[in-house]
Design a protein around this motif. Structure first.
Motif, PDB file in Angstrom:
ATOM      1  N   ASP A  87      -3.282  52.160  63.035  1.00  0.00           N
ATOM      2  CA  ASP A  87      -3.052  52.350  64.464  1.00  0.00           C
ATOM      3  C   ASP A  87      -2.998  51.012  65.189  1.00  0.00           C
ATOM      4  O   ASP A  87      -2.136  50.785  66.052  1.00  0.00           O
ATOM      5  CB  ASP A  87      -4.155  53.225  65.075  1.00  0.00           C
ATOM      6  CG  ASP A  87      -4.070  54.679  64.648  1.00  0.00           C
ATOM      7  OD1 ASP A  87      -3.011  55.081  64.111  1.00  0.00           O
ATOM      8  OD2 ASP A  87      -5.053  55.408  64.848  1.00  0.00           O
ATOM      9  N   ALA A  88      -3.925  50.124  64.861  1.00  0.00           N
ATOM     10  CA  ALA A  88      -3.949  48.804  65.495  1.00  0.00           C
ATOM     11  C   ALA A  88      -2.694  48.021  65.152  1.00  0.00           C
ATOM     12  O   ALA A  88      -2.108  47.342  66.014  1.00  0.00           O
ATOM     13  CB  ALA A  88      -5.196  48.042  65.058  1.00  0.00           C
ATOM     14  N   LEU A  89      -2.259  48.115  63.904  1.00  0.00           N
ATOM     15  CA  LEU A  89      -1.069  47.392  63.475  1.00  0.00           C
ATOM     16  C   LEU A  89       0.173  47.907  64.208  1.00  0.00           C
ATOM     17  O   LEU A  89       1.011  47.124  64.678  1.00  0.00           O
ATOM     18  CB  LEU A  89      -0.911  47.523  61.966  1.00  0.00           C
ATOM     19  CG  LEU A  89       0.147  46.658  61.287  1.00  0.00           C
ATOM     20  CD1 LEU A  89      -0.074  45.185  61.582  1.00  0.00           C
ATOM     21  CD2 LEU A  89       0.135  46.916  59.783  1.00  0.00           C
ATOM     22  N   ALA A  90       0.300  49.214  64.316  1.00  0.00           N
ATOM     23  CA  ALA A  90       1.442  49.787  65.033  1.00  0.00           C
ATOM     24  C   ALA A  90       1.429  49.372  66.500  1.00  0.00           C
ATOM     25  O   ALA A  90       2.487  49.112  67.093  1.00  0.00           O
ATOM     26  CB  ALA A  90       1.423  51.307  64.905  1.00  0.00           C
ATOM     27  N   ALA A  91       0.247  49.289  67.083  1.00  0.00           N
ATOM     28  CA  ALA A  91       0.137  48.955  68.498  1.00  0.00           C
ATOM     29  C   ALA A  91       0.526  47.520  68.801  1.00  0.00           C
ATOM     30  O   ALA A  91       0.871  47.179  69.931  1.00  0.00           O
ATOM     31  CB  ALA A  91      -1.289  49.208  68.984  1.00  0.00           C
ATOM     32  N   THR A  92       0.493  46.637  67.798  1.00  0.00           N
ATOM     33  CA  THR A  92       0.860  45.232  68.025  1.00  0.00           C
ATOM     34  C   THR A  92       2.348  45.056  68.267  1.00  0.00           C
ATOM     35  O   THR A  92       2.777  44.035  68.812  1.00  0.00           O
ATOM     36  CB  THR A  92       0.475  44.350  66.834  1.00  0.00           C
ATOM     37  OG1 THR A  92       1.297  44.683  65.698  1.00  0.00           O
ATOM     38  CG2 THR A  92      -1.002  44.484  66.500  1.00  0.00           C
ATOM     39  N   GLY A  93       3.166  46.021  67.832  1.00  0.00           N
ATOM     40  CA  GLY A  93       4.607  45.858  67.890  1.00  0.00           C
ATOM     41  C   GLY A  93       5.173  45.085  66.704  1.00  0.00           C
ATOM     42  O   GLY A  93       6.370  44.798  66.670  1.00  0.00           O
ATOM     43  N   TYR A  94       4.330  44.780  65.711  1.00  0.00           N
ATOM     44  CA  TYR A  94       4.791  44.087  64.514  1.00  0.00           C
ATOM     45  C   TYR A  94       5.858  44.911  63.804  1.00  0.00           C
ATOM     46  O   TYR A  94       5.689  46.104  63.577  1.00  0.00           O
ATOM     47  CB  TYR A  94       3.593  43.848  63.580  1.00  0.00           C
ATOM     48  CG  TYR A  94       3.942  43.349  62.203  1.00  0.00           C
ATOM     49  CD1 TYR A  94       4.402  42.044  62.002  1.00  0.00           C
ATOM     50  CD2 TYR A  94       3.814  44.175  61.086  1.00  0.00           C
ATOM     51  CE1 TYR A  94       4.711  41.583  60.733  1.00  0.00           C
ATOM     52  CE2 TYR A  94       4.121  43.717  59.818  1.00  0.00           C
ATOM     53  CZ  TYR A  94       4.574  42.424  59.643  1.00  0.00           C
ATOM     54  OH  TYR A  94       4.883  41.982  58.385  1.00  0.00           O
ATOM     55  N   ARG A  95       6.973  44.261  63.456  1.00  0.00           N
ATOM     56  CA  ARG A  95       8.081  44.970  62.830  1.00  0.00           C
ATOM     57  C   ARG A  95       8.480  44.366  61.491  1.00  0.00           C
ATOM     58  O   ARG A  95       9.523  44.691  60.934  1.00  0.00           O
ATOM     59  CB  ARG A  95       9.295  44.996  63.767  1.00  0.00           C
ATOM     60  CG  ARG A  95       9.081  45.866  65.006  1.00  0.00           C
ATOM     61  CD  ARG A  95       8.897  47.317  64.626  1.00  0.00           C
ATOM     62  NE  ARG A  95       8.677  48.177  65.790  1.00  0.00           N
ATOM     63  CZ  ARG A  95       7.488  48.544  66.245  1.00  0.00           C
ATOM     64  NH1 ARG A  95       6.383  48.108  65.624  1.00  0.00           N
ATOM     65  NH2 ARG A  95       7.369  49.326  67.294  1.00  0.00           N
ATOM     66  N   GLY A  96       7.658  43.460  60.976  1.00  0.00           N
ATOM     67  CA  GLY A  96       7.887  42.980  59.619  1.00  0.00           C
ATOM     68  C   GLY A  96       7.393  43.994  58.610  1.00  0.00           C
ATOM     69  O   GLY A  96       7.031  45.117  58.951  1.00  0.00           O
ATOM     70  N   LEU A  97       7.353  43.595  57.346  1.00  0.00           N
ATOM     71  CA  LEU A  97       6.908  44.499  56.297  1.00  0.00           C
ATOM     72  C   LEU A  97       5.390  44.490  56.176  1.00  0.00           C
ATOM     73  O   LEU A  97       4.744  43.454  56.331  1.00  0.00           O
ATOM     74  CB  LEU A  97       7.518  44.102  54.955  1.00  0.00           C
ATOM     75  CG  LEU A  97       9.023  44.304  54.805  1.00  0.00           C
ATOM     76  CD1 LEU A  97       9.493  43.702  53.480  1.00  0.00           C
ATOM     77  CD2 LEU A  97       9.402  45.770  54.896  1.00  0.00           C
ATOM     78  N   THR A  98       4.832  45.640  55.874  1.00  0.00           N
ATOM     79  CA  THR A  98       3.432  45.783  55.483  1.00  0.00           C
ATOM     80  C   THR A  98       3.444  46.122  54.002  1.00  0.00           C
ATOM     81  O   THR A  98       3.822  47.232  53.616  1.00  0.00           O
ATOM     82  CB  THR A  98       2.742  46.886  56.303  1.00  0.00           C
ATOM     83  OG1 THR A  98       2.765  46.519  57.697  1.00  0.00           O
ATOM     84  CG2 THR A  98       1.301  47.088  55.851  1.00  0.00           C
ATOM     85  N   VAL A  99       3.050  45.154  53.183  1.00  0.00           N
ATOM     86  CA  VAL A  99       3.306  45.212  51.737  1.00  0.00           C
ATOM     87  C   VAL A  99       2.033  45.542  50.969  1.00  0.00           C
ATOM     88  O   VAL A  99       1.015  44.854  51.105  1.00  0.00           O
ATOM     89  CB  VAL A  99       3.887  43.861  51.250  1.00  0.00           C
ATOM     90  CG1 VAL A  99       3.970  43.817  49.730  1.00  0.00           C
ATOM     91  CG2 VAL A  99       5.262  43.645  51.865  1.00  0.00           C
ATOM     92  N   VAL A 100       2.088  46.578  50.152  1.00  0.00           N
ATOM     93  CA  VAL A 100       0.981  46.933  49.263  1.00  0.00           C
ATOM     94  C   VAL A 100       0.821  45.819  48.229  1.00  0.00           C
ATOM     95  O   VAL A 100       1.779  45.450  47.540  1.00  0.00           O
ATOM     96  CB  VAL A 100       1.233  48.286  48.578  1.00  0.00           C
ATOM     97  CG1 VAL A 100       0.085  48.615  47.624  1.00  0.00           C
ATOM     98  CG2 VAL A 100       1.410  49.385  49.618  1.00  0.00           C
ATOM     99  N   GLU A 101      -0.404  45.292  48.123  1.00  0.00           N
ATOM    100  CA  GLU A 101      -0.660  44.101  47.319  1.00  0.00           C
ATOM    101  C   GLU A 101      -1.662  44.427  46.216  1.00  0.00           C
ATOM    102  O   GLU A 101      -2.878  44.409  46.411  1.00  0.00           O
ATOM    103  CB  GLU A 101      -1.209  42.993  48.232  1.00  0.00           C
ATOM    104  CG  GLU A 101      -1.453  41.672  47.554  1.00  0.00           C
ATOM    105  CD  GLU A 101      -0.205  40.819  47.403  1.00  0.00           C
ATOM    106  OE1 GLU A 101      -0.331  39.673  46.951  1.00  0.00           O
ATOM    107  OE2 GLU A 101       0.895  41.298  47.738  1.00  0.00           O
ATOM    108  N   LEU A 102      -1.145  44.757  45.026  1.00  0.00           N
ATOM    109  CA  LEU A 102      -1.993  45.116  43.883  1.00  0.00           C
ATOM    110  C   LEU A 102      -1.576  44.290  42.662  1.00  0.00           C
ATOM    111  O   LEU A 102      -1.045  44.828  41.679  1.00  0.00           O
ATOM    112  CB  LEU A 102      -1.888  46.616  43.596  1.00  0.00           C
ATOM    113  CG  LEU A 102      -2.463  47.533  44.680  1.00  0.00           C
ATOM    114  CD1 LEU A 102      -2.132  48.996  44.382  1.00  0.00           C
ATOM    115  CD2 LEU A 102      -3.975  47.346  44.812  1.00  0.00           C
TER     116      LEU A 102
END
Length: 311
Positions: free
Chosen positions: A253-268
């Motif tokens: 929710d916090a990430l969406a609220a920032t307006g960030y439009r880059g990728l959110t990448v699963v890091e495993l």
């Protein structure tokens, strides 16, 4: 009525998966898998098995990957955390803090190459990190080396138009958000369009004093890349969702609220043996937490992640 339909708004969050968690797959197969699963993009680590930045014919090979990404409709961030790409005997060596000037120059050269590759791929950022403090080196000296080593990389990034996204990494000289701001100050605050931030959500859980959601809000003006996985407090171990302690709904929710439009990448990066399965289950969980119309994840996953909807 207009002949042209109103375009749909972009998704609030765009999810990717890191190729460092798919090292048992050929790059072409990994990209096809992620597209088939419905990912928006990929975190592409330049390494010997996936777009080797040191092998001959890099420009031609990059062009082929760019065409493949375009055909599949995948966005991309270029990541530079390959363990042994420069030195087969030293993990992540040499670094930007290396005692030898030649070592620091080799790492800076790799990052400059990554900037050029990112531009050719249409990537939205180039990820990097500082490296660990070498033995018999003061923090003051290491910070000076870091700033000096990044100078030519930032110059290339400015010329080409692709921002760097520095990652606070547990155990490194630049380990926290506070350290990132120290680097900004050291470099005269180049601005987030040139020197941005890679925020790893697990790292926030591992060692930041604030909650991961609060870290997202604090980091918002500088976000250029985001990595996500589960993690436990005080233990730097990248875990599949549900195996750690993170409460993900407030973070997303916090990430969406920032307006960030880059990728959110699963890091495993240590789970390539189960990469295809984890890519599938990770996206199912992320979709379930961010899109009420998405099907619920499998019961085992749903019951293990805080905030996941009931099946």
């Amino acid at each position: 009525m207009s002949d042209h339909p109103t375009p749909l708004p972009p998704p609030a969050l765009r999810f990717g998966y890191g190729t460092n968690g798919l090292t048992d797959l050929r790059l072409d197969d990994a990209l096809g898998l992620l597209a088939d699963l419905g990912y928006h993009g990929v975190g592409l680590t330049l390494d010997h098995m996936h777009l080797d930045p040191l092998a001959p014919g890099l420009a031609a090979r990059t062009g082929k990957v760019a065409a493949r990404l375009a055909k599949l409709g995948l966005g991309v961030t270029v990541e530079t955390g390959a363990r042994y790409v420069l030195d087969p005997r030293r993990k992540h060596g040499p670094s930007l803090l290396d005692p030898e000037p030649e070592g620091r120059a080799a790492r800076a050269g790799l990052l400059t190459t990554a900037v050029r590759v990112a531009a050719d791929l249409g990537a939205h950022a180039v990820h990097c990190f500082s490296g660990t403090l070498p033995a018999d080196t003061t923090a003051e000296t290491a910070w000076q080396r870091l700033g000096d080593s990044l100078a030519p990389v930032l110059k290339a990034a400015e010329t080409i138009g692709v921002p760097l996204a520095v990652e606070p990494e547990p155990g490194h000289l630049l380990a926290t958000l506070a350290d990132f701001h120290h680097l900004r100050s050291l470099l005269g605050d180049p601005g987030p369009d040139l020197l941005g931030l890679t925020l790893d959500i697990g790292h926030c859980q591992c060692l930041e004093p604030a909650s991961p959601a609060d870290c997202v809000r604090a980091a918002a003006p500088w976000l250029r890349h985001v990595q996500i996985e589960d993690m436990r407090r005080g233990v730097h171990e990248h875990l599949p969702f549900g195996d750690g302690e993170i409460d993900f709904p407030p973070v997303l929710d916090a990430l969406a609220a920032t307006g960030y439009r880059g990728l959110t990448v699963v890091e495993l990066p240590r789970h390539s043996h189960a990469g295809p399965q984890l890519a599938r289950s990770s996206l199912a969980l992320l979709r379930a937490l961010t899109d009420p119309s998405s099907p619920a994840p499998a019961p085992a996953l749903a019951t293990s992640v805080k905030g996941a909807p009931a099946p």
